[in-house]
Design an enzyme around this catalytic site. Structure first.
Site, mmCIF file in Angstrom:
data_model
loop_
_atom_site.group_PDB
_atom_site.id
_atom_site.type_symbol
_atom_site.label_atom_id
_atom_site.label_comp_id
_atom_site.label_asym_id
_atom_site.label_seq_id
_atom_site.Cartn_x
_atom_site.Cartn_y
_atom_site.Cartn_z
ATOM 1 N N ASP A 123 -7.743 -4.903 10.013
ATOM 2 C CA ASP A 123 -7.352 -3.897 9.267
ATOM 3 C C ASP A 123 -7.152 -3.964 7.971
ATOM 4 O O ASP A 123 -6.633 -3.194 7.117
ATOM 5 C CB ASP A 123 -5.941 -3.327 10.078
ATOM 6 N N GLU A 169 0.825 -1.350 0.136
ATOM 7 C CA GLU A 169 0.127 -0.026 -0.001
ATOM 8 C C GLU A 169 0.764 1.340 0.057
ATOM 9 O O GLU A 169 1.780 1.310 0.538
ATOM 10 C CB GLU A 169 -1.049 -0.111 1.356
#
Lengths: 346, 346
Positions: free
Chosen positions: B233, B62
């Site tokens: 998450d 990410e």
């Protein structure tokens, strides 16, 4: 480049220059173009997203990620047209290559120089498919940081050895002439764009101002030429009069991005364009005949950076042209990050 | 940190550990939390985008960018749950801070250790507004790489000095106990989550498996507690039974991201949640009373990394805890990139 898990190879500006010179600028450009061509052939494998841009009044900072499913790459790049006034580069960049399987970075490198090289290699690669056969003369309008790289790529890949240079700032043209002296070009400095395009089979536009400018008007563009449009690369920044676009067959990298950032932002959103990879992969035609005007509306795409990153990673293996960066925490036991910190107390 | 334009200060893993230890872990956590609190107060200034994720079968890579209009920051972070099997970290990260005005990077730093610290600082900051008054006992379920950081942040910021630890892998709990020995905690190792939560006013869940797991079932959650949910998450990775969520007042970082990645991915897309910054800025209530169950559904947000980056940049000034990285090409004349390359021939 195997070994300790905390280490990421890092290619500094200094090492990038040494690597390029050790390989040779022309061989480096040819190698880069081959890597880009190979990746464009397998275009459909790649994860493609338009770049993620953070715009401000002064410029833009962008992240350009992509992945082929095995390797992930991204480039950080800024574009700040007024930077040169403070002695800074308009565009600086760095990039990272990582392993999709474990997420670990495996290369960090400067990409300011590398981006100039990959942009030039991409331009020449496109021209290989789009420019008229036996082109010898190229006009280069905009003689800033990219100009010589373009010239070198077009000579080594297409045999272009006559340049007609123009810049609104005469000092930029003189810098180009100085840098290219002794490299085997026949160079003419031209006082206007109109003069520069005379007799050119290829016209490269690579100016830097962040505005809609008209570097080329329609009357300057004769039949049969190839336009390599490099400088129109963000919203509000174009170089060509829309009438030129309407007479051209237009080739782009990735159309969703180019419609926002390229010359074709001036056209209807459904104006037909051809993605370059389709020409390279044999799915679409490049140049069809001697009268056609072709335009490569280049804005730069993440896959080109990916190709450049993997090319650099391949080429630094076994050389001394990189440093080892202690970038990744590597505790003896993966879950013992806190223990590693405590033990650093020494 | 002024000076040559090619240089970017770089904080290696080794220097990050030295910096944290020189400042002191607890002071560092408190300083980080203060930076995060300050940035959450001016939340509306920030450019917010959900992170840009590249998913694969093995994990995710990410990029998390943000900007306050003056400074730009981004973090590269991976999440690969099976990495520990090859001796690698599940999560590694590095980050960059840059000047919006000219686009030049002004800090590159490891962020594996820094992320563990900022996550713990954010958790404790949230608990300052949400946990019951005078909490002393915290259950920590999941005793991996993050656990001790959480414990340290909750002690220094909330006075938590009694820990009830549980992990399905007993060795992880033992590692925690070893690392926290002598740091002033009263620690109980627990054979189950049910045992761990007994008498705890705060329950921290911080497990690592990428799956929808039920670490806590509804019957284990008594009135009045604060749940600090850290391990759920990403899409498909949750820790709490949905019935717990329905009984809780839920606080999140940035709801568009948390609805995709957090515990609340299990709820209707319009289930009411409160963004933590609104509590900190005084626009919304935190804990209202002794019986309320509060949940901080934490997934980690770019602004926290931004705060951590700027805190590190401030703290390295005048120290020796950074190196100078030759990352940016800096020709004498900005447009003379090619000339710089030629002259490197030396």
């Amino acid at each position: 480049m195997q070994g300790r898990l905390n280490i990421v190879p890092f290619v500094s500006v200094d090492n990038m220059m040494k690597l390029v010179l050790a390989i040779g600028i022309e061989r480096f450009l040819t190698g880069l173009a081959a890597a880009i061509e190979e990746d464009f052939r397998r275009w459909e494998l790649f994860d493609k997203t338009p770049r993620i841009a953070s715009h401000s009044a002064e410029g833009v900072i962008e992240l350009m990620p992509t992945s082929d499913g095995t390797t992930y790459g991204f480039k950080y790049v800024n574009g700040h047209p007024r930077n040169t006034r403070q002695g800074r580069q308009t565009v600086t960049a760095f990039g990272v290559l990582a392993d999709v399987g474990n997420g670990y970075p495996m290369l960090l490198t400067e990409m300011t120089i590398l981006t100039a090289l990959r942009t030039a290699a991409t331009s020449a690669l496109a021209a290989k498919y789009l420019a008229p056969k036996d082109a010898r003369v190229m006009a280069v309008i905009g003689n800033g940081a990219q100009a010589e790289f373009q010239a070198m790529a077009f000579r080594t890949m297409l045999g272009i050895d006559r340049l007609r240079l123009h810049d609104i700032d005469r000092a930029a043209t003189e810098k180009c002439i100085r840098n290219l002296a002794g490299l085997g070009f026949d160079i003419t400095a031209c006082g206007s764009a109109a003069e520069a395009v005379q007799g050119a089979q290829i016209v490269t536009t690579v100016t830097a101002d962040k505005q809609n400018a008209t570097i080329l008007t329609d009357n300057l563009v004769g039949r049969g030429i190839h336009i390599n449009g490099v400088g129109g690369d963000c919203p509000g920044k174009t170089e060509l009069h829309p009438d030129i676009l309407l007479r051209s067959d237009i080739f782009v990298e990735y159309s969703p991005q180019t419609r926002i950032e390229g010359e074709i932002q001036q056209l209807a959103p459904d104006h037909p364009v051809t993605e370059l990879w389709r020409v390279i992969a044999g799915h679409a035609e490049g140049r069809r005949g001697a009268d056609q005007i072709t335009l490569f509306d280049s804005v730069g795409f993440a896959i080109e950076d990916f190709s450049a990153l993997r090319y650099v990673r391949e080429r630094i293996a076994g050389t001394g042209f990189f440093e080892e960066l202690d970038l990744l925490a590597d505790p003896d036991e993966p879950r013992d990050l806190f223990g590693m910190l405590l033990r650093a107390q020494g």
